[in-house]
Design an enzyme around this catalytic site. Sequence first.
Site, mmCIF file in Angstrom:
data_model
loop_
_atom_site.group_PDB
_atom_site.id
_atom_site.type_symbol
_atom_site.label_atom_id
_atom_site.label_comp_id
_atom_site.label_asym_id
_atom_site.label_seq_id
_atom_site.Cartn_x
_atom_site.Cartn_y
_atom_site.Cartn_z
ATOM 1 N N ARG A 15 0.837 -1.201 0.000
ATOM 2 C CA ARG A 15 0.000 0.000 0.000
ATOM 3 C C ARG A 15 0.876 1.257 0.000
ATOM 4 N NH1 ARG A 15 -3.616 -1.430 5.180
ATOM 5 N NH2 ARG A 15 -1.608 -2.317 5.779
ATOM 6 N N LYS A 75 1.605 2.175 7.365
ATOM 7 C CA LYS A 75 1.990 1.411 8.551
ATOM 8 C C LYS A 75 2.924 2.216 9.446
ATOM 9 C CE LYS A 75 0.934 -2.163 9.454
ATOM 10 N NZ LYS A 75 -0.265 -2.532 10.273
ATOM 11 N N TYR A 94 -1.089 4.638 10.666
ATOM 12 C CA TYR A 94 -1.483 3.663 11.689
ATOM 13 C C TYR A 94 -0.281 3.424 12.596
ATOM 14 C CZ TYR A 94 -5.640 2.373 8.941
ATOM 15 O OH TYR A 94 -6.837 2.398 8.274
ATOM 16 N N HIS A 96 -0.826 1.793 16.277
ATOM 17 C CA HIS A 96 -1.120 0.670 17.187
ATOM 18 C C HIS A 96 -0.058 0.584 18.287
ATOM 19 C CE1 HIS A 96 -4.378 -0.695 14.583
ATOM 20 N NE2 HIS A 96 -3.553 -0.599 13.566
ATOM 21 N N GLU A 118 -5.890 5.005 13.815
ATOM 22 C CA GLU A 118 -6.822 4.087 14.484
ATOM 23 C C GLU A 118 -7.509 4.673 15.705
ATOM 24 O OE1 GLU A 118 -2.830 3.290 16.439
ATOM 25 O OE2 GLU A 118 -3.532 3.659 14.393
ATOM 26 N N SER A 220 -21.233 -13.164 24.275
ATOM 27 C CA SER A 220 -19.854 -13.618 24.427
ATOM 28 C C SER A 220 -19.479 -13.742 25.900
ATOM 29 C CB SER A 220 -18.899 -12.639 23.740
ATOM 30 O OG SER A 220 -17.570 -13.111 23.843
ATOM 31 N N LEU A 240 -11.915 -5.363 19.170
ATOM 32 C CA LEU A 240 -11.109 -4.152 19.247
ATOM 33 C C LEU A 240 -11.488 -3.340 20.477
ATOM 34 C CD1 LEU A 240 -9.174 -2.028 17.803
ATOM 35 C CD2 LEU A 240 -11.286 -0.968 17.010
ATOM 36 N N ASP A 270 -2.858 -6.604 15.244
ATOM 37 C CA ASP A 270 -2.240 -5.280 15.365
ATOM 38 C C ASP A 270 -2.318 -4.739 16.785
ATOM 39 O OD1 ASP A 270 -1.071 -4.524 12.978
ATOM 40 O OD2 ASP A 270 -2.948 -3.885 12.084
ATOM 41 N N MET A 301 -2.991 -7.422 6.808
ATOM 42 C CA MET A 301 -3.793 -8.182 5.853
ATOM 43 C C MET A 301 -4.205 -7.379 4.621
ATOM 44 S SD MET A 301 -6.212 -10.496 8.326
ATOM 45 C CE MET A 301 -7.227 -11.066 6.982
#
Length: 366
Positions: A15, A75, A94, A96, A118, A220, A240, A270, A301
């Site tokens: 990307r 990234k 991003y 993380h 994010e 859950s 998340l 991530d 991904m």
Amino acid sequence: MIVGIPKEIKNNESRVGMTPAGVFELVKNNHKVYVQSSAGEGSGFFNQDYQQAGAVILDTIGQVYAMSEMIVKVKEPIAEEYELIQQGQILFTYFHFASSEELTKAMIKQKAVCIAYETVEDEEGTLPLLTPMSEVAGRMAIQQGAKYLEKPVKGRGVLLGGVPGVAPGKVLVLGAGVVGIQAAKMAAGLGAHVTILDVNMKRLRYANDVMPPHVVTEFSNEFNIRRLIKTHDLIIGGVLLKGAKAPNLITRDMLKEMRPGTVIVDVAVDQGGCVETTKPTTHEDPIYIIDDVVHYSVANMPGAVPYTSTMALTNVTLPYALKLANLGWEAACEKDASLKKGLNIVEGNVVYQEIIEAFGWEEIVA
């Protein structure tokens, strides 16, 4: 403002931070854009495309960092890039941070202004810059999971959609957020039986309303997870917690309760993964096997479908990049509350509480 678009150097990351259309808009607003040579080739955008949009092509990544006030990436920077980052330089990408103490300390040391895609959050509480990549990753999770269920790659040998006379495969989706809904949609389209788990009843009601009858929802909790992993062929981790480390919903001991050849695709990798045995992998070497359970946990991904991903990413990041370039980061964050939430580290100071909590820090660690 001088904006730089470097070539991504993370393993198998094709990307690029911005399309030629995005560059065109920045140039139209009287900003200068430097693009590293061949930065967009993996996504199908070439040097001449960027030049026609008004960018200047630079040969090396070092030149891009040295000559730019704001860096727009996909990234997080990796070790080779740390020393290229200048004090006060805006990094819009991003990050993380909660999953990497090394990266966090490096950005504190470089005293950059780190604005993380994010954690940009709108008034409804959604994450507009994470959403398109979550949509891509959720859909891809089923493609990859279906592939790794095949016997030659140590899967159970199950065709997700089944055939007449043979029951379809079973997919367990942990989390009814963007990733989970997109994964369930793809799995349902293939004809698989899908179970979605979440602790948020609003999300479960939404899933129940929009999904076909062969997609079911359950609350859950550990009891339900332990019961369902015994009978499901493919497990998608799509949980998340904004800016924080993902919770371990599947622990190491649970793997022994799964059937040999069960596949786990942990999209939450991530943020540290929602499976205890998750570790980041690459498109070059995407899987590993523990207790006969196939783990797929590629940390980028969407990088496997770079044209789609880059287009989708620029659609949502460009308005914010324009605000940052037009106003400067301080004024832009003052005027835009959602962009302000993207501030993670500012010139050596961690300003996002979840990062401090993720590492158990009581204060900033320089």
